[in-house]
Motif scaffolding. Structure first.
Motif, PDB file in Angstrom:
ATOM      1  N   GLY A 105       0.823  -1.216   0.000  1.00 14.69           N
ATOM      2  CA  GLY A 105       0.000   0.000   0.000  1.00 14.69           C
ATOM      3  C   GLY A 105       0.852   1.257   0.000  1.00 14.69           C
ATOM      4  O   GLY A 105       0.669   2.157  -0.832  1.00 14.69           O
ATOM      5  N   THR A 106       1.813   1.323   0.929  1.00 10.58           N
ATOM      6  CA  THR A 106       2.684   2.501   1.031  1.00 10.58           C
ATOM      7  C   THR A 106       3.576   2.625  -0.202  1.00 10.58           C
ATOM      8  O   THR A 106       3.779   3.720  -0.734  1.00 10.58           O
ATOM      9  N   ALA A 107       4.102   1.488  -0.675  1.00 11.13           N
ATOM     10  CA  ALA A 107       4.985   1.502  -1.848  1.00 11.13           C
ATOM     11  C   ALA A 107       4.229   1.974  -3.089  1.00 11.13           C
ATOM     12  O   ALA A 107       4.701   2.832  -3.842  1.00 11.13           O
ATOM     13  N   ALA A 108       3.039   1.416  -3.293  1.00 12.44           N
ATOM     14  CA  ALA A 108       2.271   1.753  -4.493  1.00 12.44           C
ATOM     15  C   ALA A 108       1.842   3.214  -4.469  1.00 12.44           C
ATOM     16  O   ALA A 108       1.877   3.905  -5.489  1.00 12.44           O
ATOM     17  N   HIS A 109       1.455   3.702  -3.289  1.00  7.94           N
ATOM     18  CA  HIS A 109       1.038   5.104  -3.215  1.00  7.94           C
ATOM     19  C   HIS A 109       2.205   6.039  -3.531  1.00  7.94           C
ATOM     20  O   HIS A 109       2.044   7.033  -4.249  1.00  7.94           O
ATOM     21  N   ALA A 110       3.382   5.712  -3.014  1.00  6.96           N
ATOM     22  CA  ALA A 110       4.558   6.551  -3.296  1.00  6.96           C
ATOM     23  C   ALA A 110       4.809   6.612  -4.802  1.00  6.96           C
ATOM     24  O   ALA A 110       5.095   7.681  -5.355  1.00  6.96           O
TER      25      ALA A 110
END
Ligand SMILES: [Zn+2]
Ligand SMILES: [Zn+2]
Length: 333
Positions: free
Chosen positions: A147-152
């Motif tokens: 989630g955090t990786a994709a949003h970045a």
């Protein structure tokens, strides 16, 4: 009927104690989950050292066992926990950008009790039901890892006119490895990775990255995702980004966030992007990403252990033996 439940307490200097508590009724607007999976996060090491007034653990997957007044979520619902307790009414929340909430409250596992426990109570709006075809030990990777990786990467893409030809990921811990895994699905061509730890770098290569070459050379990448939080890594990122490129500052540490104002930095025309977690509006797309990369990430990164072995899980995590230990019960797979 009273439920008793075990939970971990971080008392500082690396000590973990367990306590057994009687759980009272679930508060109005909240849901009680039996914790089936709780992954360890690099940021938990800070709490392990400093101690925490609440139960840590913020990458939680579980099963709803009870709900408070006014809550519709049925018992038996499998869910992961969205940790920012967003207000739900501000303009950002109304647009689905819950990680940009203008009245952001507590974070689960940071300012209110988290998941290193047999049970956890969370606000109903933080419960993200998991699709039937996604196992819980994959679903939890939809939080900090995917989630955090994709949003970045989605945020970084907004600084680009088209796709990203070459990206560098600096720091191949769980989050950096998440970036490596999802990047090809989010418009990134070549993905390179760097980590001073050979084992971590090898894992990045196994997930599809190429090992970065000479990072003393300037102007190599149109996107650099800095995931370590180390000052030296920030300098590297700033050196290898091409003019017009984008540096994503994703890493965190307890050190001050500094950037030496070198001639190179002064003369580089580029974007710097900071991102935090992910908005709830991206969750449906993230399930699709997890269907593509989740099982591989689980099999490559995670090491399941029971709650009673949390001290050992942290010891192996801190030593670098295990990339992403997960506290799991039998029901998680
Ligand atoms: Zn985390
Ligand atoms: Zn809000």
């Amino acid at each position: 009927m009273t439920t008793t439940s075990s939970r971990a307490r971080f008392t500082g200097d690396g000590r973990i104690d367990f306590e057994r508590v009687d759980l009272g009724p679930v508060a109005p607007g909240e849901v009680r989950l039996r914790v089936d999976v709780c992954a360890l996060c690099g940021s938990d090491k800070r709490l392990l050292a400093a101690g925490s007034p609440v139960v840590p653990g913020h990458e939680i997957g579980g099963t709803v066992v009870a709900a408070g007044e006014g809550v519709q979520v049925p018992a038996g619902t499998r869910a992961i926990v969205y940790i920012p307790v967003y207000c739900g009414t501000c303009v950002r929340c109304a647009a689905g950008l819950t990680n940009q909430c203008l009245d952001l409250g507590q974070l689960v596992g940071w300012q209110r009790d988290g998941g290193f426990a047999e049970h956890v109570d969370v606000p109903a709006r933080c419960v993200l039901p998991v699709p039937d075809d996604v196992p819980l030990d994959v679903a939890v990777l939809g939080l900090d890892t995917v989630g955090t990786a994709a949003h970045a990467l989605r945020l970084a893409r907004r600084t680009r006119d088209g796709d990203v030809a070459r990206a560098l990921v600096v720091g191949a811990g769980p989050l950096g490895l998440g970036v490596v895994a999802v990047a090809p699905h989010l418009g990134v061509g070549e993905v390179h990775a760097y980590d001073p730890h050979p084992g971590r770098l090898a894992t990045a290569v196994r997930l599809g990255a190429s090992a970065a070459g000479d990072l003393t050379r300037e102007n190599q990448y149109d996107l650099v995702v800095e995931v370590s939080g180390a000052a030296a890594a920030r300098e590297t990122a700033q050196r290898v980004v091409t003019p017009g490129g984008t540096v994503v500052a994703l890493g965190e540490s307890n050190e001050p966030y500094t950037m030496p104002a070198t001639p190179r930095w002064r003369r580089t025309d580029c974007f710097t992007v900071r991102s935090f977690y992910f908005p709830i509006s991206e969750v449906p797309e993230n399930w699709a990403l997890l269907r593509a990369v989740g099982a591989t990430l689980r099999d490559t990164l995670t090491h399941p252990l029971p709650l009673a072995d949390l001290p050992e899980a942290f010891a192996r995590f801190v030593a670098g033996d295990h990339v992403k230990p997960c506290i799991v019960t039998e029901d998680a797979r």
